[in-house]
Motif scaffolding. Structure first.
Motif, PDB file in Angstrom:
ATOM      1  N   ALA A 242       5.274  91.772  51.109  1.00 57.19           N
ATOM      2  CA  ALA A 242       6.080  92.085  49.618  1.00 57.19           C
ATOM      3  C   ALA A 242       6.419  93.694  49.943  1.00 57.19           C
ATOM      4  CB  ALA A 242       4.548  92.129  48.448  1.00 57.19           C
ATOM      5  N   THR A 243       6.081  94.288  50.452  1.00 53.94           N
ATOM      6  CA  THR A 243       5.722  95.539  51.384  1.00 53.94           C
ATOM      7  C   THR A 243       7.554  96.079  52.047  1.00 53.94           C
ATOM      8  OG1 THR A 243       3.833  96.332  50.768  1.00 53.94           O
ATOM      9  CG2 THR A 243       5.430  97.885  51.240  1.00 53.94           C
ATOM     10  N   ASN A 244       7.640  95.019  52.583  1.00 55.05           N
ATOM     11  CA  ASN A 244       8.200  94.890  53.829  1.00 55.05           C
ATOM     12  C   ASN A 244       9.384  94.291  53.205  1.00 55.05           C
ATOM     13  OD1 ASN A 244       9.818  94.178  56.793  1.00 55.05           O
ATOM     14  ND2 ASN A 244      10.494  92.441  55.634  1.00 55.05           N
ATOM     15  N   ASN A 245       9.498  93.490  52.066  1.00 54.10           N
ATOM     16  CA  ASN A 245      10.850  93.533  51.206  1.00 54.10           C
ATOM     17  C   ASN A 245      10.651  94.424  50.335  1.00 54.10           C
ATOM     18  OD1 ASN A 245      11.215  90.826  52.594  1.00 54.10           O
ATOM     19  ND2 ASN A 245      10.516  89.019  51.444  1.00 54.10           N
ATOM     20  N   PHE A 263      20.461  94.598  38.850  1.00 52.85           N
ATOM     21  CA  PHE A 263      19.136  94.696  40.223  1.00 52.85           C
ATOM     22  C   PHE A 263      17.909  93.651  39.634  1.00 52.85           C
ATOM     23  CE2 PHE A 263      16.224  97.182  37.894  1.00 52.85           C
ATOM     24  CZ  PHE A 263      17.260  97.780  36.753  1.00 52.85           C
ATOM     25  N   ARG A 264      17.424  93.212  38.356  1.00 52.51           N
ATOM     26  CA  ARG A 264      16.981  92.158  38.047  1.00 52.51           C
ATOM     27  C   ARG A 264      16.705  90.705  38.901  1.00 52.51           C
ATOM     28  NH1 ARG A 264      19.316  95.661  35.099  1.00 52.51           N
ATOM     29  NH2 ARG A 264      20.102  93.747  33.597  1.00 52.51           N
ATOM     30  N   ALA A 265      18.446  90.260  38.356  1.00 55.75           N
ATOM     31  CA  ALA A 265      18.450  89.533  38.780  1.00 55.75           C
ATOM     32  C   ALA A 265      18.615  88.837  40.708  1.00 55.75           C
ATOM     33  CB  ALA A 265      19.958  89.096  38.501  1.00 55.75           C
ATOM     34  N   LEU A 266      19.252  90.635  41.187  1.00 58.95           N
ATOM     35  CA  LEU A 266      19.034  90.499  42.687  1.00 58.95           C
ATOM     36  C   LEU A 266      18.024  90.054  43.115  1.00 58.95           C
ATOM     37  CD1 LEU A 266      21.650  93.064  43.333  1.00 58.95           C
ATOM     38  CD2 LEU A 266      21.868  91.526  44.195  1.00 58.95           C
ATOM     39  N   GLU A 267      16.957  91.198  42.288  1.00 58.53           N
ATOM     40  CA  GLU A 267      15.845  91.138  42.998  1.00 58.53           C
ATOM     41  C   GLU A 267      15.054  89.104  43.065  1.00 58.53           C
ATOM     42  OE1 GLU A 267      13.036  93.211  43.804  1.00 58.53           O
ATOM     43  OE2 GLU A 267      14.285  94.485  43.927  1.00 58.53           O
ATOM     44  N   ALA A 268      14.958  88.429  41.682  1.00 54.04           N
ATOM     45  CA  ALA A 268      14.291  87.383  41.155  1.00 54.04           C
ATOM     46  C   ALA A 268      15.083  86.440  42.649  1.00 54.04           C
ATOM     47  CB  ALA A 268      15.007  86.674  40.050  1.00 54.04           C
ATOM     48  N   GLY A 269      16.363  86.804  42.689  1.00 51.89           N
ATOM     49  CA  GLY A 269      16.977  85.373  43.168  1.00 51.89           C
ATOM     50  C   GLY A 269      16.978  85.982  44.952  1.00 51.89           C
ATOM     51  N   ALA A 270      16.186  87.021  45.798  1.00 54.00           N
ATOM     52  CA  ALA A 270      15.367  87.790  46.595  1.00 54.00           C
ATOM     53  C   ALA A 270      13.985  87.219  46.901  1.00 54.00           C
ATOM     54  CB  ALA A 270      15.866  89.299  46.910  1.00 54.00           C
ATOM     55  N   HIS A 271      13.580  87.014  46.317  1.00 49.74           N
ATOM     56  CA  HIS A 271      11.855  87.024  45.896  1.00 49.74           C
ATOM     57  C   HIS A 271      12.091  85.578  45.974  1.00 49.74           C
ATOM     58  CE1 HIS A 271      10.687  91.412  47.146  1.00 49.74           C
ATOM     59  NE2 HIS A 271      10.942  91.425  45.459  1.00 49.74           N
ATOM     60  N   ALA A 272      12.808  84.555  45.900  1.00 48.00           N
ATOM     61  CA  ALA A 272      12.390  83.610  45.249  1.00 48.00           C
ATOM     62  C   ALA A 272      13.505  82.514  46.253  1.00 48.00           C
ATOM     63  CB  ALA A 272      13.211  83.023  44.148  1.00 48.00           C
ATOM     64  N   GLY A 278       7.368  79.240  51.994  1.00 44.62           N
ATOM     65  CA  GLY A 278       6.024  80.371  52.279  1.00 44.62           C
ATOM     66  C   GLY A 278       6.687  82.145  51.574  1.00 44.62           C
ATOM     67  N   TYR A 279       6.603  83.035  51.192  1.00 51.64           N
ATOM     68  CA  TYR A 279       6.643  83.888  51.447  1.00 51.64           C
ATOM     69  C   TYR A 279       6.874  85.227  53.098  1.00 51.64           C
ATOM     70  CZ  TYR A 279       7.981  88.250  48.879  1.00 51.64           C
ATOM     71  OH  TYR A 279       8.699  90.093  48.903  1.00 51.64           O
ATOM     72  N   LYS A 280       8.299  84.987  53.223  1.00 49.16           N
ATOM     73  CA  LYS A 280       8.668  85.363  54.726  1.00 49.16           C
ATOM     74  C   LYS A 280       9.292  86.830  54.377  1.00 49.16           C
ATOM     75  CE  LYS A 280       7.265  82.190  57.603  1.00 49.16           C
ATOM     76  NZ  LYS A 280       6.293  81.251  56.338  1.00 49.16           N
ATOM     77  N   PRO A 281       9.746  87.328  55.053  1.00 50.65           N
ATOM     78  CA  PRO A 281      10.466  88.821  55.251  1.00 50.65           C
ATOM     79  C   PRO A 281      12.010  88.178  55.252  1.00 50.65           C
ATOM     80  CG  PRO A 281       8.876  88.890  57.284  1.00 50.65           C
ATOM     81  CD  PRO A 281       8.644  87.175  56.553  1.00 50.65           C
ATOM     82  N   LEU A 282      12.796  88.883  54.184  1.00 48.64           N
ATOM     83  CA  LEU A 282      13.998  88.690  54.158  1.00 48.64           C
ATOM     84  C   LEU A 282      14.746  89.011  55.576  1.00 48.64           C
ATOM     85  CD1 LEU A 282      13.772  90.345  50.622  1.00 48.64           C
ATOM     86  CD2 LEU A 282      14.999  88.267  51.260  1.00 48.64           C
ATOM     87  N   ALA A 283      14.571  90.243  56.013  1.00 48.36           N
ATOM     88  CA  ALA A 283      15.155  90.596  57.188  1.00 48.36           C
ATOM     89  C   ALA A 283      14.457  89.381  58.924  1.00 48.36           C
ATOM     90  CB  ALA A 283      15.268  92.061  57.175  1.00 48.36           C
ATOM     91  N   GLU A 298      19.181  87.379  56.221  1.00 48.69           N
ATOM     92  CA  GLU A 298      20.011  86.844  54.896  1.00 48.69           C
ATOM     93  C   GLU A 298      19.738  86.325  53.934  1.00 48.69           C
ATOM     94  OE1 GLU A 298      21.242  81.955  56.551  1.00 48.69           O
ATOM     95  OE2 GLU A 298      19.515  81.774  54.968  1.00 48.69           O
ATOM     96  N   MET A 299      20.118  86.552  52.133  1.00 46.11           N
ATOM     97  CA  MET A 299      19.575  86.283  51.431  1.00 46.11           C
ATOM     98  C   MET A 299      21.180  86.037  50.037  1.00 46.11           C
ATOM     99  SD  MET A 299      18.827  90.176  50.755  1.00 46.11           S
ATOM    100  CE  MET A 299      18.509  89.780  48.987  1.00 46.11           C
ATOM    101  N   PRO A 300      20.259  85.754  49.011  1.00 43.84           N
ATOM    102  CA  PRO A 300      21.812  85.766  48.224  1.00 43.84           C
ATOM    103  C   PRO A 300      21.890  87.086  47.335  1.00 43.84           C
ATOM    104  CG  PRO A 300      18.864  84.576  47.217  1.00 43.84           C
ATOM    105  CD  PRO A 300      19.012  85.117  48.478  1.00 43.84           C
ATOM    106  N   ILE A 301      22.916  87.022  47.481  1.00 45.88           N
ATOM    107  CA  ILE A 301      22.712  88.389  46.550  1.00 45.88           C
ATOM    108  C   ILE A 301      24.689  88.265  46.037  1.00 45.88           C
ATOM    109  CG2 ILE A 301      24.354  90.782  46.988  1.00 45.88           C
ATOM    110  CD1 ILE A 301      22.834  91.354  49.518  1.00 45.88           C
TER     111      ILE A 301
END
Ligand code: NAD
Length: 413
Positions: A242-245, A263-272, A278-283, A298-301
């Motif tokens: 969580a802190t990493n992301n 930015f709320r839309a970005l946060e929601a998309g990134a964490h989902a 299983g929750y993983k690092p984005l990078a 790699e992530m949705p933006i």
């Protein structure tokens, strides 16, 4: 450089005129704020800083970042500087595909209805595209329809996905209108009842990738090993992840805010997206054959350069101009690169000198002000705390007391 020198420099480098610069140093016009939200009583200011050194797909960028947290802009700039000898950031992206969801319930024969829906794709397209002729003219609009059948405690849900190319927009309003426009047709077709008609922020068809390599000669083999250890920690532990992301989103949100994006839309998309398996690092990080470290994200933006507040907020317009952004893809690529840079910078700092050294040095002025220092006193207090290697409110209070005592003593003399 002082503030006016920095403004002069950015004006020259980004070829801005006075009209572009003006919103950066003045309050947002309250009339503009009233157009954006409701029950307005004022506006709140956030700093806008410029991240430097970014080389992305062969183009140099100066990147406006709006964030109240110290050291994020400096960290991004530093990581970007260290990435330049490796060729900077390389990016790629999918088309701007967003998903709209229509929830249908009380359908007697879901399987039959799902078939019927798919057989009417052309008609659904007509109803959807009717909602946004501008988007259609630009080559966007509905491109496909998908259906899912999901059991729930309140009966079967038939979920229709509208797959929409939103081009240079973030796309939420456009997709929401399409969902609402299509729902009555689907109710008639299936005999069901439509409940929600809304965009999904898990925009997993709108992905951006960014990659950069940091050379071992520049950052050191020990640091590379440390980053790989730290990355492993985030992979196996959601508390760390969580802190990493959060570190990734420090950079991405800051550019989103500077460009008037949601930015709320970005946060929601990134964490989902990070949690899809299983929750993983984005990078991710790996050592290459030469022993250098390659980071990849790699992530949705889902961001726009039209629509939302991107054109109503005058600072957002200036930010896009500073970067010379020409498409939503380009903006998303810049944001992915900044997110990767911030993640790398945080990991590098944590496995070498520790995160607090740089952070607290930059945070020292904030601490001085929390201890009661005026704007004029804050720099002196911060400087003294850094010299003493003790950056804390109690130390700031002590230093402030001394400064004030000396001042009144000098006055009496
Ligand atoms: P919008 O409706 O303000 O503007 C987009 C429109 O601009 C398009 O529909 C199109 O008609 C037009 N357009 C002109 N040139 C275009 C181009 N080159 N490419 C694409 N479209 C072009 O904004 P939007 O992007 O549909 O929606 C974004 C807003 O919706 C944000 O303010 C966001 O906060 C808000 N919102 C978000 C959610 C969510 O994320 N869940 C839900 C509701 C609203």
């Amino acid at each position: 450089m002082n503030l006016s020198q920095r403004l002069g420099k950015i004006k020259d480098m980004a070829r801005l005129d006075d009209k572009d610069i003006e919103p950066l140093s003045s309050d947002m016009d309250i009339k503009i704020a009233e157009m954006m939200s409701e029950n307005i009583i004022g506006t709140i200011k956030l700093p806008v800083g410029i991240a430097t050194n970014f080389l992305i797909d062969g183009k140099d960028y100066l990147i406006p970042m709006s964030i109240e947290e110290p050291s994020v802009v400096a960290a991004a700039s530093h990581a970007a500087k260290l990435a330049r000898p490796g060729g900077g950031f390389k990016t790629s992206y999918t088309p701007s595909i967003m998903i709209g969801q229509i929830q249908l319930m009380d359908i007697k024969e879901p399987a039959k209805s799902m078939k019927a829906i798919l057989s009417k794709t052309a008609e659904i397209k007509k109803h959807a595209n009717h909602q946004d002729s501008v988007m259609v003219k630009l080559g966007g609009g509905l491109i496909d329809v998908e259906v899912r059948d999901i059991p729930s405690s309140r009966g079967a849900l038939v979920i229709v996905h509208l797959i929409v190319d939103v081009k240079d927009a973030m796309g939420a309003n456009c997709v929401n209108s399409m969902c609402e426009g299509v729902a009555p047709f689907l109710e008639k077709l299936t005999g069901g009842r439509s409940v929600l008609k809304i965009i999904s922020n898990l925009s997993d068809r709108r992905l951006v990738k960014a990659e950069a390599t940091w050379k071992k000669e520049l950052i050191g083999e020990d640091v590379i090993e440390g980053i790989l250890d730290a990355y492993e920690f985030a992979k196996v532990d959601p508390y760390r992840c969580a802190t990493n992301n959060k570190g990734v989103m420090n950079g991405i949100d800051a550019v989103a805010i500077a460009t008037g994006n949601d930015f709320r839309a970005l946060e929601a998309g990134a964490h989902a997206y990070a949690a899809r398996d299983g929750y993983k690092p984005l990078a991710t990080y790996k050592k290459n054959r030469d022993g250098d470290i390659t980071g990849s994200i790699e992530m949705p933006i889902s961001v726009g350069i039209v629509g939302g507040a991107t054109k109503t907020n005058p600072v957002a317009k200036t930010s896009l101009k500073i970067m010379g952004i020409e498409s939503a893809h380009e903006l998303a690529s810049v944001m992915a690169s900044v997110g990767l840079a911030n993640n790398f910078a945080a990991l590098r700092a944590m496995v070498s000198e520790g995160i607090q050294k740089g952070h607290m040095r930059l945070h020292a002025k904030n601490i001085a002000m929390s201890a009661g220092a005026s704007e004029n006193e804050a720099s002196d207090v911060a400087k003294k705390m850094v010299e003493k290697g003790d950056i804390s409110v109690s130390r700031a209070k002590e230093i402030l007391e001394n400064i004030r005592k000396n001042k009144s003593f000098n006055k009496v003399r």
